[in-house]
Write an enzyme that holds these catalytic residues in place. Structure first.
Site, PDB file in Angstrom:
ATOM      1  N   ASP A  66      -2.963   1.118  -5.933  1.00 10.82           N
ATOM      2  CA  ASP A  66      -1.624   1.042  -5.351  1.00 10.82           C
ATOM      3  C   ASP A  66      -0.951  -0.304  -5.607  1.00 10.82           C
ATOM      4  OD1 ASP A  66      -3.552  -0.209  -3.807  1.00 10.82           O
ATOM      5  OD2 ASP A  66      -2.657   0.347  -1.899  1.00 10.82           O
ATOM      6  N   THR A  92       0.802  -1.221   0.000  1.00 12.72           N
ATOM      7  CA  THR A  92       0.000   0.000   0.000  1.00 12.72           C
ATOM      8  C   THR A  92       0.837   1.276   0.000  1.00 12.72           C
ATOM      9  OG1 THR A  92      -1.810  -1.129   1.125  1.00 12.72           O
ATOM     10  CG2 THR A  92      -1.779   1.271   1.257  1.00 12.72           C
TER      11      THR A  92
END
Length: 566
Positions: free
Chosen positions: A353, A98
């Site tokens: 992401d 992330t």
């Protein structure tokens, strides 16, 4: 979308509508050939700057999920898919987590230059007992709660697009909202007007910052929902085939419909309701700050975290993910409709992401028997014990890391020659393991030129190079074979993960849209680091030479170019 949405009823209405939708029908016969039209002239949608740039990230929204569900989208994702579509975008680096992924989206730089090599790394020089450092914390400051941390964007080494906009146009506003602190901070950057993320049971901001009436209003709305609870969301018709219990360790998934018990903040977070609340807060900030109405272009970064939480807790191929994607599609549609109603001239990009991979237990049942969980023998503790036994060294703290793959660190107190011996011994042990694809040392990665060219052709060490930042990266990097998930022991709330160098974790869609633009699809690979230079050109924002690892993507399919001379 109303200014004061009621989350529960909105979600139920959206899901009920989806539940009645028929499955996609067989295509009708092709119409008779039509004369070929002349190339469209450049439109104002690509030749004039939008007043509000909206950068949307859907956490763990892989290119695979986009392709799988694309025919079912009828809301916001369908709108975006009518614009400039790059279905093979790449988070080209190896550390597909992330924090690194979000750090690329609006900086235009790979983790090797953003410095965000992972969600966490080991800093043996840290002046505290805990040597693990979180990407979005200030480890030099102690939080009031010893189990907590002080959120910070200090580890990000480069500016974001919103920061560049504020430097060029001081009147520009830079705003970020997310379900995660690391997402909001990596997309917003160091100089940011408003930044909010979900934590525990409300949206919060950086330590020492003043509150905001828009956030207070949204928190009050969510508090009412949490106090009352909410029924399960209906299952859309096209999701029905995905229903079916699957056991992963002590967890049973595949039958969840997101019922919300009163006070259950964990269930709220891992559900479509979190994304709805995030979008509601973003819209409230648009109204409160009059974004898109000022003398300079504004930036609004919104990261929707629920797809990631759902993917981790239930996998990517069950009814839970189906409900999540169907619902966020409708929520985005309502969000865009609300912006339209306000007369805001906005341009949008949506990406992710990182991608994701379904849990091995379901994959094994669905024609993928080779998919497996990493063995505990690959953990830092087990590896330390094996290396220590071979070299006659103490095992405790010999090799450090936070999982069965990625960066590993060797005890910094060892002499250099002994450290090298430990690394080479560990590498030999790891490469003998049937689940390991490659092991690269820090000097090997550092000596590898920064990769270029189409990212799907990069070697494993080139992917590692794009994630490597010497002051933070490990002494060696371990890459598991394709289909081996670096999550040895699943349990409730965590049955699947990502983070590998393989394309199911690297490939993400990149979608650009603006009212009136001529849409097109480019199936060839591009990178997420191309987003920032593309948006820069879209708003006529000059950038210093070498500011970006990426390149500008031309959003005009006609003879003109949004990047300059075609």
């Amino acid at each position: 979308m109303r200014n004061k949405p009621v989350l529960t009823s909105a979600l139920i209405t959206l899901a009920a509508t989806l539940a009645m939708a028929p499955a996609t029908s067989i295509a009708a016969p092709a119409a008779a050939p039509q004369p070929v039209a002349a190339a469209p002239a450049p439109s104002a949608a690509v030749t004039t700057p939008p007043r509000l740039v909206i950068a949307l990230a859907m956490d763990q929204f892989s290119a695979d999920l986009f392709a799988e569900y694309r025919s079912h989208f009828t809301g916001g994702l369908a709108r975006l898919a009518s614009g400039a579509v790059f279905p093979a975008g790449y988070q080209s680096h190896a550390a597909t987590e992330t924090c690194p992924g979000h750090s690329t989206l609006l900086t235009g730089n790979r983790p090797a230059h953003t410095g965000i090599i992972a969600n966490t790394w080991i800093d043996q020089s840290a002046a505290r007992a805990k040597k693990e450092v979180y990407c979005a914390e200030d480890e030099t400051r102690a939080a009031a709660d010893p189990k907590d941390y002080v959120a910070s964007v200090g580890h990000l080494l480069v500016p974001t697009l919103g920061e560049r906009m504020k430097q060029q146009w001081p009147a520009a506003r830079n705003v970020a909202v997310s379900g995660k602190d690391r997402a909001a901070l990596m997309m917003g950057g160091h100089v940011i007007d408003q930044v909010w993320w979900w934590k525990n049971n409300s949206f919060v901001t950086l330590d020492g910052r003043a509150g905001n009436p828009a956030a207070a209003q949204e928190n009050a709305t969510v508090a009412k929902l949490l106090a009352k609870g909410a029924p399960a969301l209906p299952l859309p018709a096209f999701c029905a085939a995905r229903e079916g219990a699957v056991q992963a360790g002590s967890a049973t998934v595949g039958t969840g419909h997101f019922a919300l018990a009163a006070g259950d903040t964990t269930a709220f977070r891992a559900s479509p309701r979190l994304d709805q609340a995030t979008l509601d807060l973003a819209l409230k900030l648009v109204d409160a700050m009059k974004l898109g109405k000022g003398p300079a272009p504004d930036m609004l970064a919104v990261s929707l975290s629920a797809t990631d939480y759902v993917g981790h807790s239930t996998g990517t191929q069950g009814p839970e993910m189906c409900i999540q994607l169907a619902t966020v599609d409708q929520a985005l549609g309502a969000f865009f409709a609300a912006l339209d109603a306000r007369g805001i001239d906005y341009g949008v990009v949506l990406s992710a992401d990182h991608g994701g991979f379904d849990m091995p237990e379901r994959q094994n049942r669905e024609a993928m028997p080779q998919v497996a969980r990493a063995e505990m023998a690959l953990s830092p503790k087990a590896l330390s014990e094996k290396v220590a036994a071979k070299l006659g060294l103490p095992a405790k703290g010999l090799i450090l890391g936070d999982g069965t793959a990625g960066d590993f660190w060797v005890d910094a107190a060892l002499p250099d020659a002994e450290k090298t011996t430990v690394v080479e011994t560990a590498r030999a042990i790891l490469l003998a393991h049937p689940q390991v694809a490659a092991v690269f040392t820090a000097p090997e990665i550092a000596a590898t030129p920064m990769p270029s060219g189409s990212p799907e052709t990069w070697s494993l060490i080139q992917r590692a190079r794009a994630s490597f930042y010497g002051p933070r990266s490990g002494d060696f990097v371990v890459m598991l074979k394709r289909g081996v998930m670096a999550l040895p022991q699943p349990g409730p709330g965590y049955v699947a993960t990502h983070g590998s160098p393989w394309d199911y974790d690297r490939r993400v869609p990149i979608l650009f849209w603006r009212k009136g633009m001529t849409g097109f699809e480019q199936p060839s690979p591009v990178e997420t680091v191309d987003i920032a230079p593309t948006l820069s050109a879209w708003i006529n924002l000059p950038a210093p030479q070498g500011a970006y690892d990426g390149r500008c993507l031309d959003l005009d399919p006609g003879p003109g170019s949004t990047c300059g001379v075609k």
